[in-house]
Design an enzyme around this catalytic site. Structure first.
Site, PDB file in Angstrom:
ATOM      1  N   HIS A   1      -0.069   3.346 -10.343  1.00 38.31           N
ATOM      2  CA  HIS A   1      -1.023   3.775  -9.302  1.00 38.31           C
ATOM      3  C   HIS A   1      -0.306   4.579  -8.210  1.00 38.31           C
ATOM      4  O   HIS A   1      -0.194   4.133  -7.062  1.00 38.31           O
ATOM      5  CB  HIS A   1      -1.647   2.503  -8.721  1.00 38.31           C
ATOM      6  CG  HIS A   1      -2.866   2.682  -7.881  1.00 38.31           C
ATOM      7  ND1 HIS A   1      -2.891   3.369  -6.690  1.00 38.31           N
ATOM      8  CD2 HIS A   1      -4.140   2.233  -8.048  1.00 38.31           C
ATOM      9  CE1 HIS A   1      -4.103   3.334  -6.167  1.00 38.31           C
ATOM     10  NE2 HIS A   1      -4.880   2.672  -6.970  1.00 38.31           N
TER      11      HIS A   1
ATOM     12  N   ARG B   1       0.848  -1.210   0.000  1.00 41.38           N
ATOM     13  CA  ARG B   1       0.000   0.000   0.000  1.00 41.38           C
ATOM     14  C   ARG B   1       0.878   1.252   0.000  1.00 41.38           C
ATOM     15  O   ARG B   1       1.347   1.716   1.053  1.00 41.38           O
ATOM     16  CB  ARG B   1      -0.910  -0.001   1.226  1.00 41.38           C
ATOM     17  CG  ARG B   1      -1.789   1.213   1.351  1.00 41.38           C
ATOM     18  CD  ARG B   1      -2.923   1.240   0.393  1.00 41.38           C
ATOM     19  NE  ARG B   1      -3.831   0.113   0.597  1.00 41.38           N
ATOM     20  CZ  ARG B   1      -4.754  -0.259  -0.273  1.00 41.38           C
ATOM     21  NH1 ARG B   1      -4.866   0.383  -1.408  1.00 41.38           N
ATOM     22  NH2 ARG B   1      -5.547  -1.287  -0.033  1.00 41.38           N
TER      23      ARG B   1
ATOM     24  N   GLU C   1      -3.022   8.935 -10.618  1.00 42.14           N
ATOM     25  CA  GLU C   1      -2.539   7.726 -11.308  1.00 42.14           C
ATOM     26  C   GLU C   1      -2.515   7.911 -12.822  1.00 42.14           C
ATOM     27  O   GLU C   1      -3.448   8.488 -13.397  1.00 42.14           O
ATOM     28  CB  GLU C   1      -3.444   6.550 -10.936  1.00 42.14           C
ATOM     29  CG  GLU C   1      -3.551   6.359  -9.421  1.00 42.14           C
ATOM     30  CD  GLU C   1      -4.798   5.606  -9.019  1.00 42.14           C
ATOM     31  OE1 GLU C   1      -5.356   4.844  -9.826  1.00 42.14           O
ATOM     32  OE2 GLU C   1      -5.236   5.774  -7.873  1.00 42.14           O
TER      33      GLU C   1
ATOM     34  N   ASP D   1     -12.923   9.421  -5.996  1.00 41.61           N
ATOM     35  CA  ASP D   1     -12.447   8.291  -6.808  1.00 41.61           C
ATOM     36  C   ASP D   1     -12.911   8.546  -8.240  1.00 41.61           C
ATOM     37  O   ASP D   1     -14.006   8.184  -8.637  1.00 41.61           O
ATOM     38  CB  ASP D   1     -13.021   6.968  -6.284  1.00 41.61           C
ATOM     39  CG  ASP D   1     -12.274   5.767  -6.853  1.00 41.61           C
ATOM     40  OD1 ASP D   1     -12.519   4.649  -6.364  1.00 41.61           O
ATOM     41  OD2 ASP D   1     -11.450   5.957  -7.784  1.00 41.61           O
TER      42      ASP D   1
ATOM     43  N   ARG E   1       1.364  -6.976  -9.551  1.00 43.75           N
ATOM     44  CA  ARG E   1       1.845  -6.071  -8.497  1.00 43.75           C
ATOM     45  C   ARG E   1       2.262  -6.806  -7.214  1.00 43.75           C
ATOM     46  O   ARG E   1       2.878  -6.218  -6.353  1.00 43.75           O
ATOM     47  CB  ARG E   1       0.804  -5.007  -8.169  1.00 43.75           C
ATOM     48  CG  ARG E   1      -0.498  -5.548  -7.590  1.00 43.75           C
ATOM     49  CD  ARG E   1      -1.395  -4.409  -7.134  1.00 43.75           C
ATOM     50  NE  ARG E   1      -2.706  -4.904  -6.681  1.00 43.75           N
ATOM     51  CZ  ARG E   1      -3.541  -4.182  -5.958  1.00 43.75           C
ATOM     52  NH1 ARG E   1      -3.237  -2.935  -5.606  1.00 43.75           N
ATOM     53  NH2 ARG E   1      -4.714  -4.669  -5.579  1.00 43.75           N
TER      54      ARG E   1
END
Ligand code: TA6
Length: 305
Positions: A172, A74, A274, A215, A100
């Protein structure tokens, strides 16, 4: 690809790059050159930190991030590929693709004349045979990271199969800010976006203020985004190439507290901006076709006048 012993010899010869093992066995490359410090995890080829000398850290990393091999980390710059967010047909597939949280290969490390350090990594598809359940097609995926006064990433992808493939992808990036409630992001105002909060498309003519749960997937934009941070008195410039989408995300308090690997107060000091190709901006690669998505992150001083 060089054998690992050759890479080891290269690293031994370079003072600017050290191979470290973090808690839990995470293999990390630590770079410290004339321009900046940075760390990159071989799990996910994920840049975890970037700090030009004399600057505050540019990337955010959760204090409760899973630094265990095999877990997504994270913070920093996760590589989302070959789909962004949830898989469009298979909700049971891992979010943000399957690269990832898997081990990549370090293929080359080059100390450049200008003092920058360039690292070339690739995803060893054949070492991860189980991914055929998600993606039966043959592909080549590389990430080139250059650590200098700015940080550049180039995600190279090639369809080496004989079928046409549709790919969505993102770098990201989690950015460190002094106070998310006082930050504003410009560069995408007036652009059409899909709002994952409302489930609707919208256009917002004002600059973006990540002072609540946000978002947004901005579409058909090649513009540079700039994070204006009056607390840290700096601007973070996010320039891109080969990308038509820009995603802006902050989970804010309730959602941050619902994620064990997102420290509860961390939302106050981060914003994701991102570099992506998502939704209608999906890439369609013909057999043999390649695409490169590029990102350059730089910092300048910013005074509140
Ligand atoms: O990029 C924004 C987003 O798609 C959000 O919807 C949220 O899911 C975020 O990515 C983080 O996803 P993750 O799977 O890393 O928790």
């Amino acid at each position: 690809m060089k054998r690992q012993t050759e890479i080891q010899q290269q690293l031994t010869a370079l003072t600017e790059v050290q191979w470290q093992e973090w808690e839990g066995g995470l293999q990390v490359l630590e770079i410290n050159n004339d321009h900046a410090k940075a760390t990159i995890s071989l799990i996910g080829a994920q840049v975890l930190s970037f700090q030009p000398h004399g600057q505050q850290p540019v990337l955010w990393l959760s204090e409760t991030a899973n630094l265990q091999p095999g877990k997504s980390i994270r913070g920093g710059i996760p590589v989302c590929w070959p789909w962004f967010a949830d898989h469009p047909e298979h909700a049971e597939f891992p979010a943000h693709g399957f690269v990832r949280d898997r081990l990549w290969t370090l293929d080359n490390v080059i100390q450049q004349d200008g003092g920058e350090t360039r690292l070339c990594l690739s995803f060893p598809q054949h070492d991860h045979s189980d991914i055929t359940q998600y993606w039966p097609d043959s592909f080549a995926l590389t990430l080139t990271v250059t650590v200098g006064a700015s940080l550049t990433l180039e995600l190279g992808m090639q369809n080496t199969g004989d079928q046409i493939v549709k790919i969505t992808t993102a770098l990201h990036s989690y950015f460190q800010v002094g106070n998310a409630a006082e930050v504003f992001v410009d560069g995408v105002e007036g652009m059409r976006y899909f709002d994952k909060v409302t489930g609707k498309y919208a256009v917002d003519s004002s600059v973006v203020k990540p002072d609540q749960f946000i978002d947004r997937v901005y579409l058909d934009t090649t513009e540079e985004a700039v994070i204006n941070d009056p607390v840290l008195q700096r601007q973070i410039h996010i320039q891109k190439s080969g990308s038509l989408s820009t995603v802006i995300w902050n989970p804010w308090s309730k959602r941050a507290q619902a994620m064990a690997d997102f420290d509860n107060e961390g939302y106050r000091n981060m914003v994701c901006v991102e570099t992506a190709n998502a939704l209608e901006n999906a890439l369609v690669l013909q057999p043999g076709e390649t695409h490169v998505m590029g990102l350059e992150i730089g910092v300048t001083r910013f005074k509140v006048y």
